[in-house]
Design a protein around this motif. Structure first.
Motif, PDB file in Angstrom:
ATOM      1  N   MET A   1     -20.087 -38.457  -5.648  1.00  0.00           N
ATOM      2  CA  MET A   1     -21.156 -39.434  -5.707  1.00  0.00           C
ATOM      3  C   MET A   1     -21.311 -40.098  -4.346  1.00  0.00           C
ATOM      4  SD  MET A   1     -21.427 -42.720  -8.207  1.00  0.00           S
ATOM      5  CE  MET A   1     -22.901 -43.674  -8.233  1.00  0.00           C
ATOM      6  N   THR A   2     -22.534 -40.257  -3.930  1.00  0.00           N
ATOM      7  CA  THR A   2     -22.808 -40.942  -2.668  1.00  0.00           C
ATOM      8  C   THR A   2     -23.140 -42.397  -2.961  1.00  0.00           C
ATOM      9  OG1 THR A   2     -23.648 -38.922  -1.657  1.00  0.00           O
ATOM     10  CG2 THR A   2     -24.274 -40.994  -0.628  1.00  0.00           C
ATOM     11  N   PHE A   3     -22.471 -43.287  -2.237  1.00  0.00           N
ATOM     12  CA  PHE A   3     -22.700 -44.720  -2.354  1.00  0.00           C
ATOM     13  C   PHE A   3     -23.493 -45.190  -1.149  1.00  0.00           C
ATOM     14  CE2 PHE A   3     -18.490 -43.951  -4.294  1.00  0.00           C
ATOM     15  CZ  PHE A   3     -18.774 -44.354  -5.592  1.00  0.00           C
ATOM     16  N   GLU A   4     -24.241 -46.280  -1.335  1.00  0.00           N
ATOM     17  CA  GLU A   4     -24.922 -46.864  -0.185  1.00  0.00           C
ATOM     18  C   GLU A   4     -25.137 -48.358  -0.386  1.00  0.00           C
ATOM     19  OE1 GLU A   4     -29.653 -46.234  -0.729  1.00  0.00           O
ATOM     20  OE2 GLU A   4     -28.549 -44.503   0.032  1.00  0.00           O
ATOM     21  N   LEU A   5     -25.072 -49.064   0.726  1.00  0.00           N
ATOM     22  CA  LEU A   5     -25.407 -50.485   0.786  1.00  0.00           C
ATOM     23  C   LEU A   5     -26.426 -50.632   1.907  1.00  0.00           C
ATOM     24  CD1 LEU A   5     -21.856 -52.106   0.468  1.00  0.00           C
ATOM     25  CD2 LEU A   5     -23.622 -51.976  -1.297  1.00  0.00           C
ATOM     26  N   ALA A   6     -27.587 -51.159   1.572  1.00  0.00           N
ATOM     27  CA  ALA A   6     -28.684 -51.288   2.529  1.00  0.00           C
ATOM     28  C   ALA A   6     -28.928 -52.754   2.862  1.00  0.00           C
ATOM     29  CB  ALA A   6     -29.954 -50.669   1.957  1.00  0.00           C
ATOM     30  N   CYS A   7     -29.157 -53.046   4.115  1.00  0.00           N
ATOM     31  CA  CYS A   7     -29.431 -54.418   4.543  1.00  0.00           C
ATOM     32  C   CYS A   7     -30.607 -55.028   3.785  1.00  0.00           C
ATOM     33  CB  CYS A   7     -29.709 -54.462   6.044  1.00  0.00           C
ATOM     34  SG  CYS A   7     -28.217 -54.533   7.042  1.00  0.00           S
ATOM     35  N   ARG A   8     -31.649 -54.264   3.611  1.00  0.00           N
ATOM     36  CA  ARG A   8     -32.850 -54.778   2.917  1.00  0.00           C
ATOM     37  C   ARG A   8     -32.541 -55.279   1.514  1.00  0.00           C
ATOM     38  NH1 ARG A   8     -37.064 -54.713   5.925  1.00  0.00           N
ATOM     39  NH2 ARG A   8     -37.453 -53.047   7.397  1.00  0.00           N
ATOM     40  N   ASP A   9     -31.566 -54.675   0.855  1.00  0.00           N
ATOM     41  CA  ASP A   9     -31.191 -55.085  -0.499  1.00  0.00           C
ATOM     42  C   ASP A   9     -30.549 -56.468  -0.529  1.00  0.00           C
ATOM     43  OD1 ASP A   9     -32.115 -52.644  -1.402  1.00  0.00           O
ATOM     44  OD2 ASP A   9     -30.114 -51.755  -1.555  1.00  0.00           O
TER      45      ASP A   9
END
Length: 58
Positions: A1-9
């Protein structure tokens, strides 16, 4: 599984996204970026909470 944390969020006007298959790596890269680029330091516990809020929703 690929995780991500985005600044815009998280309210930043920024296109940065920390992405990877290792949750620790994603949290570390997001925290490093936010500290260096936005001047906001998140503790390890805060980063874990951000991650858990995104990925452990029921």
């Amino acid at each position: 599984m690929t995780f991500e944390l985005a600044c815009r969020d998280y309210g930043y006007d920024c296109d940065f996204v920390a992405r990877g298959e290792d949750s620790e790596y994603v949290m570390r890269e997001f925290g490093k970026h936010v500290d260096e680029e936005h001047g906001l330091w998140y503790s390890d516990e805060s980063l874990k909470q951000i991650f858990q809020n995104k990925y452990n929703k029921k």
